[in-house]
Design an enzyme around this catalytic site. Structure first.
Site, PDB file in Angstrom:
ATOM      1  N   GLY A 161       0.763  -1.235   0.000  1.00 23.89           N
ATOM      2  CA  GLY A 161       0.000   0.000   0.000  1.00 23.89           C
ATOM      3  C   GLY A 161       0.795   1.286   0.000  1.00 23.89           C
ATOM      4  O   GLY A 161       0.251   2.345  -0.285  1.00 23.89           O
ATOM      5  N   ASP A 162       2.104   1.212   0.327  1.00 22.90           N
ATOM      6  CA  ASP A 162       2.960   2.405   0.287  1.00 22.90           C
ATOM      7  C   ASP A 162       4.357   1.974  -0.143  1.00 22.90           C
ATOM      8  O   ASP A 162       5.351   2.292   0.497  1.00 22.90           O
ATOM      9  CB  ASP A 162       2.988   3.086   1.657  1.00 22.90           C
ATOM     10  N   LEU A 163       4.418   1.242  -1.251  1.00 26.22           N
ATOM     11  CA  LEU A 163       5.626   0.516  -1.622  1.00 26.22           C
ATOM     12  C   LEU A 163       6.562   1.365  -2.490  1.00 26.22           C
ATOM     13  O   LEU A 163       6.923   0.986  -3.595  1.00 26.22           O
ATOM     14  CB  LEU A 163       5.261  -0.788  -2.329  1.00 26.22           C
ATOM     15  N   TRP A 164       6.973   2.510  -1.953  1.00 24.85           N
ATOM     16  CA  TRP A 164       8.009   3.281  -2.632  1.00 24.85           C
ATOM     17  C   TRP A 164       9.374   2.773  -2.159  1.00 24.85           C
ATOM     18  O   TRP A 164       9.478   1.949  -1.253  1.00 24.85           O
ATOM     19  CB  TRP A 164       7.831   4.777  -2.381  1.00 24.85           C
ATOM     20  N   ASN A 167      10.541   2.249   1.506  1.00 29.91           N
ATOM     21  CA  ASN A 167       9.899   1.243   2.355  1.00 29.91           C
ATOM     22  C   ASN A 167      10.321  -0.182   2.003  1.00 29.91           C
ATOM     23  O   ASN A 167       9.667  -1.147   2.404  1.00 29.91           O
ATOM     24  CB  ASN A 167       8.379   1.383   2.302  1.00 29.91           C
TER      25      ASN A 167
END
Length: 262
Positions: A161-164, A167
């Protein structure tokens, strides 16, 4: 030291509990390394400390294969969260997002995620920009992106969900997930975020992913749809510096919807 402590005295109610639940949910299928949760409370999260190593093409390809298996583990619905509340954003300034589970990607993405953000950032959009963003969301609302490249409909995937790039931790055990905004979503959400801010060995990650979960030709052309939430969120969190990138993504979405409609 064997642990790592995330601490914020003024954390929103449920914030660290949501992160802990998300990490455990991502670890549950046992297909991708995820940082271990030791303990959490209202204002802290205690994690197992990770050893970092340099990125490599081999580790990237293995992570791509693992990520596909994680997505294929599935979720109960789009927008479903492993905790009662769901958040997006950095430790010092997260915002809450809906955690309602729905069966339809289009409704989840356009109505639960994108339109509320447009309202939140309305003051940062000019009239022309606001119209372009609204047209992009209308294109998504048409249902053109419920599948990939207009093919079929995707089932809810188990996504980070926040896989930049920030992370992902490159460790001796492989690429390890940290700091999720875990929920049931479209698999392209994670793949789009990987491409947004310069992830190392991105092509190898994508190649590994396709080895486990084959994708239709042209799937990368759909990615602006799935990075759109993160771009709007960056305007909300960090201001107008992300406006140009967001409007360019909106134009790409409109053009892609027209292409798929032909």
């Amino acid at each position: 030291m064997t642990d790592f402590l995330k601490l914020r005295k003024s954390a929103p109610d449920g914030f660290f509990g949501a992160e802990a639940a998300g990490l455990r949910w991502l670890a549950e299928p046992g297909v991708v390394p995820v940082v271990d949760v030791i303990e959490h409370g209202a204002d802290f999260l205690q994690l197992r400390r990770l050893e970092e190593v340099g990125p490599s093409a081999e580790a990237a390809a293995a992570f791509g294969r693992d990520l596909a298996r994680l997505h294929d583990a599935g979720a109960p619905g789009f927008g479903w969260s492993p905790a009662p509340q769901s958040f997006f954003g950095p430790l010092d300034n997260p915002f809450e997002v809906p955690a309602e589970s729905v069966g339809d990607f289009t409704d989840y993405w356009a109505e639960q995620r994108l339109r509320p953000l447009v309202t939140a950032v309305a003051g940062d959009l000019t009239g022309e920009d606001r119209a372009t963003v609204a047209s992009a969301i209308d294109a998504i609302s048409s249902g053109a992106f419920a599948g990939i490249c207009g093919e079929g409909e995707e089932a809810p995937a188990r996504i980070h969900g926040d896989l930049w790039a920030g992370n992902l931790m490159w460790t001796p055990d492989g690429v390890t997930l940290i700091d999720p905004a875990a929920h049931g979503g479209h698999r392209l959400e994670d793949l789009a975020l990987l491409g947004l801010f310069g992830t190392a060995h991105l092509d190898e990650i994508y190649s590994g992913y396709e080895q486990t979960h084959p994708m239709p030709d042209g799937w990368r052309d759909d990615l602006p749809v799935h990075s759109f939430f993160a771009l709007l969120a960056h305007i909300r969190l960090f201001g107008r510096g992300f406006l140009g990138q967001t409007v360019r993504a909106a134009r790409s979405i409109i053009a892609r919807a027209d292409q798929l409609d032909r």
